[in-house]
Write an enzyme that holds these catalytic residues in place. Structure first.
Site, PDB file in Angstrom:
ATOM      1  N   SER A   9      -4.802   4.781   6.009  1.00  0.00           N
ATOM      2  CA  SER A   9      -4.452   3.126   5.589  1.00  0.00           C
ATOM      3  C   SER A   9      -4.102   3.051   4.222  1.00  0.00           C
ATOM      4  O   SER A   9      -3.468   1.943   3.792  1.00  0.00           O
ATOM      5  CB  SER A   9      -6.063   2.354   5.919  1.00  0.00           C
ATOM      6  OG  SER A   9      -6.238   2.497   7.207  1.00  0.00           O
ATOM      7  N   ARG A  53      -1.852  -4.945   3.047  1.00  0.00           N
ATOM      8  CA  ARG A  53      -1.539  -4.433   4.314  1.00  0.00           C
ATOM      9  C   ARG A  53      -0.283  -4.787   4.672  1.00  0.00           C
ATOM     10  O   ARG A  53       0.569  -3.860   5.178  1.00  0.00           O
ATOM     11  CB  ARG A  53      -2.491  -4.669   5.320  1.00  0.00           C
ATOM     12  CG  ARG A  53      -2.324  -4.494   6.622  1.00  0.00           C
ATOM     13  CD  ARG A  53      -3.547  -4.455   7.603  1.00  0.00           C
ATOM     14  NE  ARG A  53      -3.219  -3.802   8.966  1.00  0.00           N
ATOM     15  CZ  ARG A  53      -2.868  -4.531  10.051  1.00  0.00           C
ATOM     16  NH1 ARG A  53      -2.822  -5.721   9.953  1.00  0.00           N
ATOM     17  NH2 ARG A  53      -2.644  -3.837  11.169  1.00  0.00           N
ATOM     18  N   ARG A  56       0.726  -1.185   0.003  1.00  0.00           N
ATOM     19  CA  ARG A  56      -0.070  -0.211   0.020  1.00  0.00           C
ATOM     20  C   ARG A  56       0.902   1.312  -0.018  1.00  0.00           C
ATOM     21  O   ARG A  56       0.555   2.312  -0.429  1.00  0.00           O
ATOM     22  CB  ARG A  56      -1.115   0.087   1.184  1.00  0.00           C
ATOM     23  CG  ARG A  56      -0.320  -0.079   2.650  1.00  0.00           C
ATOM     24  CD  ARG A  56      -1.395  -0.189   3.569  1.00  0.00           C
ATOM     25  NE  ARG A  56      -0.679  -0.838   4.823  1.00  0.00           N
ATOM     26  CZ  ARG A  56      -1.154  -0.660   6.110  1.00  0.00           C
ATOM     27  NH1 ARG A  56      -2.018   0.416   6.247  1.00  0.00           N
ATOM     28  NH2 ARG A  56      -0.603  -1.252   7.038  1.00  0.00           N
ATOM     29  N   GLU A  90     -19.029   4.804  -0.149  1.00  0.00           N
ATOM     30  CA  GLU A  90     -18.195   4.331  -1.334  1.00  0.00           C
ATOM     31  C   GLU A  90     -18.875   4.180  -2.617  1.00  0.00           C
ATOM     32  O   GLU A  90     -18.456   4.344  -3.713  1.00  0.00           O
ATOM     33  CB  GLU A  90     -17.855   2.618  -1.125  1.00  0.00           C
ATOM     34  CG  GLU A  90     -16.830   2.541   0.223  1.00  0.00           C
ATOM     35  CD  GLU A  90     -17.508   2.468   1.458  1.00  0.00           C
ATOM     36  OE1 GLU A  90     -18.514   2.479   1.681  1.00  0.00           O
ATOM     37  OE2 GLU A  90     -16.654   2.521   2.764  1.00  0.00           O
TER      38      GLU A  90
END
Lengths: 282, 310
Positions: free
Chosen positions: B34, B164, B7, B55
């Site tokens: 994030s 992640r 990411r 979203e």
């Protein structure tokens, strides 16, 4: 070029003929909502939008842009696009037929000039309009984004995501019209999933709300002028447009029955008799 | 070996794009940290749109921005980037042919402790089924950054999937090209086609196999659609058996695409390292990969099974 009221009336009558003929021709489509929005789309496309139908560009930079969110009223949309010069009127005869650019619901996929997004699955158009409006702000393009939604469509949750977004971000270059005809496929909106007082809902989200009688040509002209003046004041603009589903064809008015069915031969003749040809059939 | 999260490759790539292409805009649904989009947000605040936890609105608004000529990069978790907004992607982006880049983090089991609600294992399948959609799942930081830069120059919708955890950085910079398989290790007994985090596991497996005298080729298929058919068919023809490895359901993933290709042009033994019709659960990435059969030992076992079926 600004069209006179008598000219606009001719376009309105012709568009109503186009709608019932297109739907009759393939025995499918949505005449009810289309007929109810005829004045609105006629005035918008003939007199309000600052656009260039002869040289359509997807980006629409330095042009007013219209997004149809309730894509099922494609017959009135296609007629309005054809009468303002986006494509030949004769192409209306191909509506919903194999290999047509005039798909059952509008799409960019077949390259039909005038259409900038596919719609049909409801609830997405206001979000798309927010995106175009934000791009116009980035580009310092002062033209406006118009969007039309159905009142039944407001049952889609995404609409309220976009309503919240637009006011929070002061998207004041959007004029969102809701076709308040009170009908949807299964019945009257008040029975299916009623909104008591739409005005207070939009106002609670900090929108500027005005109302319009959508089947009064004069009121549509006046209100759309007024709405454009209200733009640029930090608030998105909502027009609650009262219409009669099926307007202009007596037996299609007064219920939800003609939302999505086609007239037979006899019904077509009756509908056409009530809307005589003015500027010529396609 | 240095470890970095993929990411961050996306975040750094997006920031670079911001510097060099003013049409690039970013949208994020309340996960800016994030997704590592902070640098872009801070440097280009006017071109960054905070969408809140909404979203569907984000995806359709990206379609609107693209309509008006911008190149939108949307950011949220892979689960909320795909399944949650499938109809918006289908109608407003794929069918409308909008130049939107759907950038999805925290894909797969290696999301870890948050558990199955967030560990989407179906996203590659959902996205590859859409006509015209390009689907990319890079394997490390460098490749994710390179892919982020590359998709800005590609006209059309793209799904970019990353993750992640901190993961080994092993690809060279500037080796990424959309749709072009990357040969990472030569071999003659079996070909392992791998994507995403499982590419590292496959390289480790190949090393271990070599110690047992088995020569395994490792090819990184970062672009699942369009698939590099020629590279896959050439490699399979050479080794005569195949392993596929991915952090995704067996149904709908890379292995499924490769099986379709081979069954049409050169039916050969294929063993699939993927999640077998199951949801994930909470745990560390390493624990989860092992429990769900995506560990290094699972790739080794699959390679031996494939060879035994020749």
């Amino acid at each position: 070029m600004t069209r006179s009221t008598s000219e606009l009336n001719e376009y309105v009558a012709q568009t109503r003929r186009d709608i019932v003929r297109m739907v009759h021709g393939v025995q499918s489509g949505h005449p009810g909502g289309s007929l109810g929005c005829t004045e609105f789309l006629t005035v918008l496309y003939q007199n309000v939008l600052r656009h260039n139908p002869a040289k359509f560009t997807m980006e629409g930079q330095n042009e007013d842009v219209f997004i149809l969110s309730n894509g099922h009223i494609s017959p009135v949309y296609y007629s309005a696009l054809a009468h303002s010069g986006y494509f030949p009127k004769s192409e209306l005869a191909t509506f919903r037929k194999l290999n047509t650019r005039l798909q059952g619901h509008p799409t960019t996929h077949e390259g039909l000039p005038g259409v900038r997004i596919a719609s049909g699955s409801l609830g997405q158009g206001l979000s798309v309009a927010c995106g175009i409006a934000q791009a116009k702000k980035l580009n310092k393009d002062e033209k406006l984004v118009y969007v039309l939604m159905g009142d039944g469509e407001l049952q889609e949750g995404q609409i309220w995501e976009a309503v919240m977004y637009a006011s929070h971000n002061k998207i004041d270059n959007i004029i969102a019209t809701v076709d308040v005809n009170g009908r949807q496929i299964d019945g009257d909106t008040k029975d299916i999933m009623g909104f008591t007082d739409l005005r207070s809902k939009f106002e609670a989200f900090n929108w500027n709300v005005i109302t319009m009688e959508g089947n009064s040509l004069d009121d549509v002209q006046d209100t759309l002028s007024k709405a454009a003046v209200l733009s640029g004041n930090d608030k998105p603009i909502c027009i609650l447009m009262n219409t009669e589903m099926g307007n202009g064809v007596d037996f299609m008015m007064g219920s939800h029955e003609w939302h999505g069915i086609a007239p037979n031969d006899e019904q077509l003749e009756a509908a056409l008799a009530q809307n005589p040809s003015t500027i010529g059939d396609y | 070996m240095e470890k970095k999260d993929t990411r961050s490759g996306f975040g750094d790539g997006l920031y670079e794009l911001g510097l060099k292409n003013e049409n690039v805009v970013g949208l994020c649904a309340d996960l800016t940290g994030s997704l590592k989009m902070n640098k872009f947000e801070n440097e280009f605040p006017k071109r960054f749109f905070q969408m809140g936890i909404a979203e569907a609105n984000m995806i359709s608004m990206a379609a609107g921005l693209a309509t008006a000529g911008k190149i939108p990069f949307t950011g949220t978790f892979a689960n909320f980037s795909t399944g949650r907004v499938y109809d918006q992607i289908r109608q407003s982006i794929a069918y409308s042919d909008k130049n939107v880049k759907i950038c999805a983090s925290h894909a797969g089991l290696t999301l870890g402790e948050d558990g199955a609600t967030h560990q989407i294992l179906e996203d590659i399948g959902l996205m590859k089924m859409l006509p015209g959609m390009t689907v990319i799942n890079p394997c490390d930081y460098n490749q994710t950054k390179a892919a982020t830069l590359a998709i800005a120059d590609h006209q059309g919708p793209v799904y970019l999937r990353f993750g992640r955890p901190k993961w080994p950085v092993f690809t060279e910079e500037n080796t990424f090209e959309i749709g072009k398989a990357l040969h990472l290790r030569q071999g003659s007994d079996v070909t392992i086609f791998a994507t995403g985090h499982l590419v590292w596991n496959s390289l480790e497996a190949a090393k271990a196999l070599a110690e047992e005298g088995i020569s395994a080729e490792v090819i990184n298929i970062h672009t699942i659609k369009p698939l590099d058919n020629k590279a896959i068919l050439d490699a399979a023809a050479k080794t005569q058996c195949v392993v596929t490895a991915e952090e995704h359901q067996m149904n709908g993933g890379l292995g499924d695409s490769i099986c379709q290709l081979l069954s049409r042009y050169n039916p050969l033994p294929v063993e699939m390292v993927a999640v077998d019709d199951s949801f994930g659960e909470s745990g560390t990435p390493e624990e989860l990969l092992e429990k769900y059969g995506l560990g290094i030992k699972d790739v080794i076992a699959a390679a031996k099974r494939a060879i035994s079926r020749k």
